[in-house]
Design a protein around this motif. Sequence first.
Motif, PDB file in Angstrom:
ATOM      1  N   ALA A 200     -22.894 -15.730   6.381  1.00 38.92           N
ATOM      2  CA  ALA A 200     -21.934 -14.672   6.049  1.00 38.92           C
ATOM      3  C   ALA A 200     -20.624 -14.853   6.800  1.00 38.92           C
TER       4      ALA A 200
ATOM      5  N   HIS B 253     -18.849 -17.194   4.497  1.00 37.32           N
ATOM      6  CA  HIS B 253     -18.825 -16.900   3.057  1.00 37.32           C
ATOM      7  C   HIS B 253     -18.529 -15.438   2.701  1.00 37.32           C
ATOM      8  N   ASP B 254     -18.727 -14.532   3.656  1.00 43.04           N
ATOM      9  CA  ASP B 254     -18.514 -13.103   3.376  1.00 43.04           C
ATOM     10  C   ASP B 254     -18.208 -12.367   4.685  1.00 43.04           C
TER      11      ASP B 254
ATOM     12  N   GLN C  43     -19.473  -8.871   6.525  1.00 43.42           N
ATOM     13  CA  GLN C  43     -20.762  -8.434   5.974  1.00 43.42           C
ATOM     14  C   GLN C  43     -21.955  -9.086   6.689  1.00 43.42           C
ATOM     15  N   GLU C  44     -21.707  -9.618   7.875  1.00 41.51           N
ATOM     16  CA  GLU C  44     -22.747 -10.341   8.599  1.00 41.51           C
ATOM     17  C   GLU C  44     -23.995  -9.487   8.836  1.00 41.51           C
TER      18      GLU C  44
ATOM     19  N   TRP D 274     -25.975  -9.036   5.527  1.00 38.24           N
ATOM     20  CA  TRP D 274     -26.691 -10.262   5.157  1.00 38.24           C
ATOM     21  C   TRP D 274     -27.895 -10.447   6.084  1.00 38.24           C
TER      22      TRP D 274
ATOM     23  N   ARG E  43     -25.837 -11.737  -6.367  1.00 42.19           N
ATOM     24  CA  ARG E  43     -24.741 -11.828  -5.395  1.00 42.19           C
ATOM     25  C   ARG E  43     -24.891 -13.086  -4.544  1.00 42.19           C
ATOM     26  N   LEU E  44     -23.799 -13.497  -3.931  1.00 40.95           N
ATOM     27  CA  LEU E  44     -23.815 -14.712  -3.119  1.00 40.95           C
ATOM     28  C   LEU E  44     -24.874 -14.638  -2.021  1.00 40.95           C
ATOM     29  N   MET E  45     -24.986 -13.501  -1.355  1.00 37.45           N
ATOM     30  CA  MET E  45     -25.984 -13.348  -0.301  1.00 37.45           C
ATOM     31  C   MET E  45     -27.386 -13.583  -0.845  1.00 37.45           C
TER      32      MET E  45
ATOM     33  N   TYR F  66     -27.970 -17.282  -1.405  1.00 33.64           N
ATOM     34  CA  TYR F  66     -28.219 -17.987  -0.142  1.00 33.64           C
ATOM     35  C   TYR F  66     -29.601 -17.650   0.413  1.00 33.64           C
TER      36      TYR F  66
END
Length: 187
Positions: A38, A41-42, A45-46, A49, A103-105, A108
């Motif tokens: 995260a 990539h985001d 939002q760590e 995630w 979503r990306l999370m 992953y």
Amino acid sequence: MSIIPTPAQAMEWVRRYNQEEFHLHHAKTVGWVLDCLAQSHDPGQEEYWQAVGILHDIDFERWPEEHCKKAPALLEELGADPTVVHGVVSDGWGLCYDVAPERLMEKYLFAADELTGLIGAAALMRPTGFEGMEVKSVMKKFKDKKFAAGCSREVISQGAEMLGLTIQELAAEVLPAMQSMPEDWPG
């Protein structure tokens, strides 16, 4: 009221249904890896995630035959936000549940979950553990189907493809995250 748990809350929730050290360590590892991912990539939002990563197998130890099927009820009872529930159950997509990672999370999580097991097993076989481990070592173990046979190469490959990455690129993100995990995290 829906709750997006902190990583510490997520660990408390996992400990309600999991006592085996293996499952607790796996929850911590996947949470840590998602936190690291995260960061690039985001950002911002760590913790989200990380919490979903910690919770992804909340039902596995007690209800392995109902994995991802029992999780929604457990999480809803705890007041988890629907996005947390969706993230957790999407980890079982195509295996034991029919909710796809969107979503990306979630992508992953799907991709990294099995890969953390393979990398962790490889580290256990090395006298230096994670120290000095390189992606080429991970790829050698990935290609050896007998090594850590319980870690699905198909899921890892499918997850990498979902992210638009090669397996080597995915390993190049997951390995350093695992190498940076403090032994006492999260306490």
